[in-house]
Design a protein around this motif. Sequence first.
Motif, PDB file in Angstrom:
ATOM      1  N   ASN A   1       0.816  -1.206   0.000  1.00 55.56           N
ATOM      2  CA  ASN A   1       0.000   0.000   0.000  1.00 55.56           C
ATOM      3  C   ASN A   1       0.860   1.270   0.000  1.00 55.56           C
ATOM      4  O   ASN A   1       0.450   2.306  -0.483  1.00 55.56           O
ATOM      5  N   ASP A   2       2.057   1.193   0.538  1.00 53.76           N
ATOM      6  CA  ASP A   2       2.979   2.330   0.653  1.00 53.76           C
ATOM      7  C   ASP A   2       3.463   2.782  -0.737  1.00 53.76           C
ATOM      8  O   ASP A   2       3.852   1.953  -1.556  1.00 53.76           O
ATOM      9  N   GLU A   3       3.455   4.098  -0.986  1.00 51.07           N
ATOM     10  CA  GLU A   3       3.814   4.629  -2.318  1.00 51.07           C
ATOM     11  C   GLU A   3       5.240   4.279  -2.719  1.00 51.07           C
ATOM     12  O   GLU A   3       5.491   3.884  -3.857  1.00 51.07           O
ATOM     13  N   ALA A   4       6.201   4.429  -1.822  1.00 50.98           N
ATOM     14  CA  ALA A   4       7.602   4.127  -2.158  1.00 50.98           C
ATOM     15  C   ALA A   4       7.757   2.645  -2.495  1.00 50.98           C
ATOM     16  O   ALA A   4       8.477   2.276  -3.425  1.00 50.98           O
ATOM     17  N   LEU A   5       7.064   1.793  -1.737  1.00 47.68           N
ATOM     18  CA  LEU A   5       7.140   0.354  -1.989  1.00 47.68           C
ATOM     19  C   LEU A   5       6.404  -0.023  -3.276  1.00 47.68           C
ATOM     20  O   LEU A   5       6.784  -0.974  -3.958  1.00 47.68           O
ATOM     21  N   LYS A   6       5.365   0.754  -3.628  1.00 54.00           N
ATOM     22  CA  LYS A   6       4.668   0.521  -4.908  1.00 54.00           C
ATOM     23  C   LYS A   6       5.616   0.768  -6.075  1.00 54.00           C
ATOM     24  O   LYS A   6       5.577   0.053  -7.072  1.00 54.00           O
TER      25      LYS A   6
END
Length: 136
Positions: free
Chosen positions: A118-123
């Motif tokens: 869900n996290d943007e950086a991890l996306k």
Amino acid sequence: MMNTRVMFYQLEAQDKHNIPLDNLHACFQAAHFYRQKQRVFIFTESQEQAHQIDELLWSFDPDSFVPHNLIGEGPKQGAAVEISWQAPTNRRPILINLASTVPNFAQQYSNIIDFVPNDEALKELARARFKHYRQL
């Protein structure tokens, strides 16, 4: 990467149990493939995460036993589910990737499971892995 299927699972926001969702979903996927009599390799980001998965596989589902071991432990050919932060030593058809990058041995698997957090950086890292898989 001939005839390799890559499945990405979208993870929702973190739940209240404080168990990382990718770890939990990796366990559900491993149990699913084990019930189908498939051998699975779970590739983790770190030794610490490998130990977390090892512990979680004992307890995530009280009605389900999934034979597993960390790489180098257990029987010579490994249990049905093997877990490591290092390259596998046994050939298996299923890879569950919990690392932030595509492992250099990914092309030897017929099925790869990966996750979009869900996290943007991890996306962004998941998008990069998706592109890498397509290039293989």
